[in-house]
Design a protein around this motif. Structure first.
Motif, PDB file in Angstrom:
ATOM      1  N   ILE A   1      26.595  16.863 -21.431  1.00 44.29           N
ATOM      2  CA  ILE A   1      25.419  16.687 -23.091  1.00 44.29           C
ATOM      3  C   ILE A   1      24.098  16.415 -22.404  1.00 44.29           C
ATOM      4  CG2 ILE A   1      24.518  14.357 -22.754  1.00 44.29           C
ATOM      5  CD1 ILE A   1      26.751  13.411 -21.355  1.00 44.29           C
ATOM      6  N   GLU A   2      23.525  17.268 -24.048  1.00 42.58           N
ATOM      7  CA  GLU A   2      21.887  17.433 -23.913  1.00 42.58           C
ATOM      8  C   GLU A   2      21.129  16.388 -24.380  1.00 42.58           C
ATOM      9  OE1 GLU A   2      20.395  20.175 -22.502  1.00 42.58           O
ATOM     10  OE2 GLU A   2      21.974  21.262 -21.824  1.00 42.58           O
ATOM     11  N   VAL A   3      19.706  17.093 -24.592  1.00 47.00           N
ATOM     12  CA  VAL A   3      18.963  16.171 -25.352  1.00 47.00           C
ATOM     13  C   VAL A   3      17.892  16.730 -25.658  1.00 47.00           C
ATOM     14  CG1 VAL A   3      16.938  14.221 -24.797  1.00 47.00           C
ATOM     15  CG2 VAL A   3      18.934  14.530 -22.947  1.00 47.00           C
ATOM     16  N   VAL A   4      18.191  16.101 -27.398  1.00 49.11           N
ATOM     17  CA  VAL A   4      17.252  16.996 -28.424  1.00 49.11           C
ATOM     18  C   VAL A   4      16.183  16.238 -29.051  1.00 49.11           C
ATOM     19  CG1 VAL A   4      17.140  17.915 -30.901  1.00 49.11           C
ATOM     20  CG2 VAL A   4      19.154  18.491 -29.107  1.00 49.11           C
ATOM     21  N   GLY A   5      16.854  14.692 -29.385  1.00 49.86           N
ATOM     22  CA  GLY A   5      15.785  14.146 -30.426  1.00 49.86           C
ATOM     23  C   GLY A   5      16.293  13.482 -31.925  1.00 49.86           C
ATOM     24  N   VAL A   6      15.245  13.097 -32.423  1.00 47.27           N
ATOM     25  CA  VAL A   6      15.797  12.852 -33.332  1.00 47.27           C
ATOM     26  C   VAL A   6      13.794  14.280 -34.298  1.00 47.27           C
ATOM     27  CG1 VAL A   6      15.405  11.082 -35.498  1.00 47.27           C
ATOM     28  CG2 VAL A   6      17.087  11.048 -33.248  1.00 47.27           C
ATOM     29  N   GLY A   7      14.451  13.606 -35.113  1.00 51.12           N
ATOM     30  CA  GLY A   7      13.114  14.443 -35.873  1.00 51.12           C
ATOM     31  C   GLY A   7      12.759  13.754 -37.370  1.00 51.12           C
ATOM     32  N   LEU A   8      11.457  13.757 -36.999  1.00 48.34           N
ATOM     33  CA  LEU A   8      10.700  12.992 -38.790  1.00 48.34           C
ATOM     34  C   LEU A   8      10.511  13.971 -40.597  1.00 48.34           C
ATOM     35  CD1 LEU A   8       9.211  10.769 -40.311  1.00 48.34           C
ATOM     36  CD2 LEU A   8       7.151  11.932 -39.341  1.00 48.34           C
ATOM     37  N   ASP A   9      10.863  13.473 -41.260  1.00 49.13           N
ATOM     38  CA  ASP A   9      10.941  14.301 -42.921  1.00 49.13           C
ATOM     39  C   ASP A   9      10.427  12.928 -43.522  1.00 49.13           C
ATOM     40  OD1 ASP A   9      11.675  15.582 -44.515  1.00 49.13           O
ATOM     41  OD2 ASP A   9      12.898  14.910 -45.240  1.00 49.13           O
ATOM     42  N   TYR A  10       9.040  14.656 -43.493  1.00 44.73           N
ATOM     43  CA  TYR A  10       7.612  13.718 -44.483  1.00 44.73           C
ATOM     44  C   TYR A  10       7.551  14.740 -45.322  1.00 44.73           C
ATOM     45  CZ  TYR A  10       5.881  18.541 -43.157  1.00 44.73           C
ATOM     46  OH  TYR A  10       5.863  19.998 -43.195  1.00 44.73           O
ATOM     47  N   SER A  11       8.709  14.972 -45.974  1.00 44.04           N
ATOM     48  CA  SER A  11       8.556  15.635 -47.539  1.00 44.04           C
ATOM     49  C   SER A  11       8.372  13.997 -48.717  1.00 44.04           C
ATOM     50  CB  SER A  11       9.421  16.659 -47.927  1.00 44.04           C
ATOM     51  OG  SER A  11      11.329  15.222 -47.616  1.00 44.04           O
ATOM     52  N   LYS A  12       9.745  13.556 -48.585  1.00 41.79           N
ATOM     53  CA  LYS A  12       8.933  12.845 -49.633  1.00 41.79           C
ATOM     54  C   LYS A  12       7.265  11.886 -48.945  1.00 41.79           C
ATOM     55  CE  LYS A  12      13.304  11.165 -50.464  1.00 41.79           C
ATOM     56  NZ  LYS A  12      14.670   9.753 -50.636  1.00 41.79           N
ATOM     57  N   PHE A  13       6.884  11.236 -48.109  1.00 44.17           N
ATOM     58  CA  PHE A  13       5.492  11.384 -47.442  1.00 44.17           C
ATOM     59  C   PHE A  13       4.371  12.081 -48.570  1.00 44.17           C
ATOM     60  CE2 PHE A  13       7.461   9.580 -43.839  1.00 44.17           C
ATOM     61  CZ  PHE A  13       6.879   7.930 -44.011  1.00 44.17           C
ATOM     62  N   GLU A  14       4.650  13.514 -48.287  1.00 46.37           N
ATOM     63  CA  GLU A  14       3.636  14.172 -48.693  1.00 46.37           C
ATOM     64  C   GLU A  14       4.016  14.687 -50.240  1.00 46.37           C
ATOM     65  OE1 GLU A  14       1.167  16.125 -46.590  1.00 46.37           O
ATOM     66  OE2 GLU A  14       2.628  14.749 -45.321  1.00 46.37           O
ATOM     67  N   ALA A  15       5.055  13.673 -51.118  1.00 49.05           N
ATOM     68  CA  ALA A  15       4.693  14.775 -52.261  1.00 49.05           C
ATOM     69  C   ALA A  15       4.310  13.522 -53.139  1.00 49.05           C
ATOM     70  CB  ALA A  15       6.692  14.348 -52.644  1.00 49.05           C
ATOM     71  N   ALA A  16       4.172  12.353 -52.319  1.00 43.85           N
ATOM     72  CA  ALA A  16       3.683  11.121 -52.601  1.00 43.85           C
ATOM     73  C   ALA A  16       2.165  11.064 -53.426  1.00 43.85           C
ATOM     74  CB  ALA A  16       4.542   9.792 -52.177  1.00 43.85           C
ATOM     75  N   ASN A  17       2.006  11.494 -54.104  1.00 44.35           N
ATOM     76  CA  ASN A  17       0.936  11.162 -54.569  1.00 44.35           C
ATOM     77  C   ASN A  17      -0.271  10.166 -55.169  1.00 44.35           C
ATOM     78  OD1 ASN A  17       0.039  13.810 -53.715  1.00 44.35           O
ATOM     79  ND2 ASN A  17       1.275  15.032 -55.784  1.00 44.35           N
ATOM     80  N   SER A  18       0.368   9.406 -55.890  1.00 49.92           N
ATOM     81  CA  SER A  18       0.495   7.845 -56.384  1.00 49.92           C
ATOM     82  C   SER A  18       0.517   6.988 -55.477  1.00 49.92           C
ATOM     83  CB  SER A  18       0.678   7.849 -57.876  1.00 49.92           C
ATOM     84  OG  SER A  18       2.095   7.669 -58.096  1.00 49.92           O
TER      85      SER A  18
END
Length: 376
Positions: A166-183
């Motif tokens: 067993i190895e620990v890696v974690g979970v990532g944040l996908d911020y692409s949709k946040f960055e694309a939302a300008n309005s």
């Protein structure tokens, strides 16, 4: 070039437009690193669709919707288990150790990886957990190349059950949709204006017992007695009966200081987190807590319970406050302390943002994932 099959075994339909579908976040980075990725999701009928393509590598994500056999909370997909189908893939990733597809796939593919989250029994009937372990632990230990888990708590939990490698890696944040939302929508704009004018304690999530929403209201009641100008902003939905039962336990004045919103468009939540004063997540059980990552990334100081995500991401008092006890006075005093100390709030916000940027975006997580399974 290598090809990956990611089997999301749970027999439930998935809305892939949601920004926090973790398999999508991981595979978006894997195609940037030169892998083609097919992702299998449960559906009512079999069909495929192209989902994404990397501009830099030309590698693609394809979604394979498959009609599975649902048995309680597990799904079995005979189409996926055919050797002729599996041999086209170099790596097969299965979600969760406790889905029956995990041992079935591992017996048919020599390079099977498990990416698992739970650090507690997710079976509705707890006696199913030891029964599952009895029948499948040996198969998983013998055939699975590596078990990747999302938290230190998950590693401890599976280790105590006798699982290995067993190895620990974690979970990532996908911020692409946040960055694309300008309005932003008119409703979100109104909430942001409110957040900018008021001192606010923010909660985002379902209104239920697992999230410990009743306890949150009791904590807010304590905070409001000392700081009557603080407002609680709730973004989430749940059973009306449970919600009313929770409200009965707090004062009338505190009830008046709660603002309710059932839903905000996912991509617009960055405006909510960046304008709230403090974020609270008092979950009894939280496999990781994507909403916690989002709050940290967008600069809202977090007060949270001890769970999979907080135990892995937060160094207590540095990137947030992690409380191991569900004590109303303890929670209220820590939240009040953040409201009273702007300098401390700002320090925690900056440290939290850096922590996510450095270690918990999918680019970093995908590199760790590949390294742990021997691909780098």
């Amino acid at each position: 070039m290598k090809k990956i099959l990611y089997v999301r075994s749970g027999p439930f339909k998935v809305d892939i437009s949601r920004y926090n579908v973790q398999v999508i976040g991981l595979c978006k980075q894997l195609i940037e690193k030169g892998y083609d990725c097919d992702i299998m999701f449960y559906d009512d009928y079999d069909h495929d669709e192209e989902f994404a393509e990397s501009k830099s590598t030309g590698r693609k994500i394809r979604i394979l919707y498959r009609k599975g056999i649902r048995i309680f909370l597990t799904g079995i997909y005979p189409q996926i288990l055919k050797k002729e189908f599996l041999k086209q893939y170099d790596i097969v990733i299965c979600t969760e150790y406790n889905q029956v597809m995990t041992p079935l796939v591992s017996r048919k593919h020599r390079n099977t990886i498990v990416y698992s989250g739970p650090y507690y029994s997710t079976f509705r009937k707890k006696f199913f957990s030891p029964v599952y372990d009895f029948f499948f632990r040996r198969t998983i230990n013998r055939n699975v190349k590596k078990m990747i888990v999302k938290s230190e708590l998950a590693k401890e939990y599976l280790g105590e059950k006798g699982y290995k490698n067993i190895e620990v890696v974690g979970v990532g944040l996908d911020y692409s949709k946040f960055e694309a939302a300008n309005s932003i929508s008119e409703k979100t704009g109104e909430i942001v204006e409110f957040l900018q004018k008021e001192k606010t304690l923010l909660y985002v999530g379902s209104i239920d017992q697992r999230k410990n929403f009743g306890f949150l209201l009791q904590v807010f009641d304590k905070v409001n007695q000392k700081m009557p100008d603080v407002k609680l902003v709730v973004i989430g939905n749940g059973e009306e009966k449970y919600k009313m039962e929770c409200l009965e336990g707090i004062s009338e004045n505190s009830r008046k200081n709660i603002v309710w919103y059932k839903r905000i468009p996912n991509q617009e939540m960055k405006h909510i987190f960046s304008n709230a004063t403090v974020f609270a997540l008092p979950s009894k059980n939280e496999i990781f807590g994507m909403v916690m990552l989002e709050a940290m990334y967008f600069g809202c100081p977090v007060v949270t319970s001890y769970h999979g995500g907080s135990s892995t991401v937060i160094q207590n008092e540095r990137q947030g406050i992690v409380l191991k006890e569900f004590d109303k006075e303890l929670w209220a005093s820590n939240i009040e302390g953040l409201f009273e100390d702007e300098k401390r709030r700002n320090e925690i916000s900056m440290n939290a943002r850096k922590r996510i940027e450095d270690d918990f975006l999918w680019d970093s997580i995908s590199e760790q994932f590949l390294r742990k399974i021997g691909e780098q």
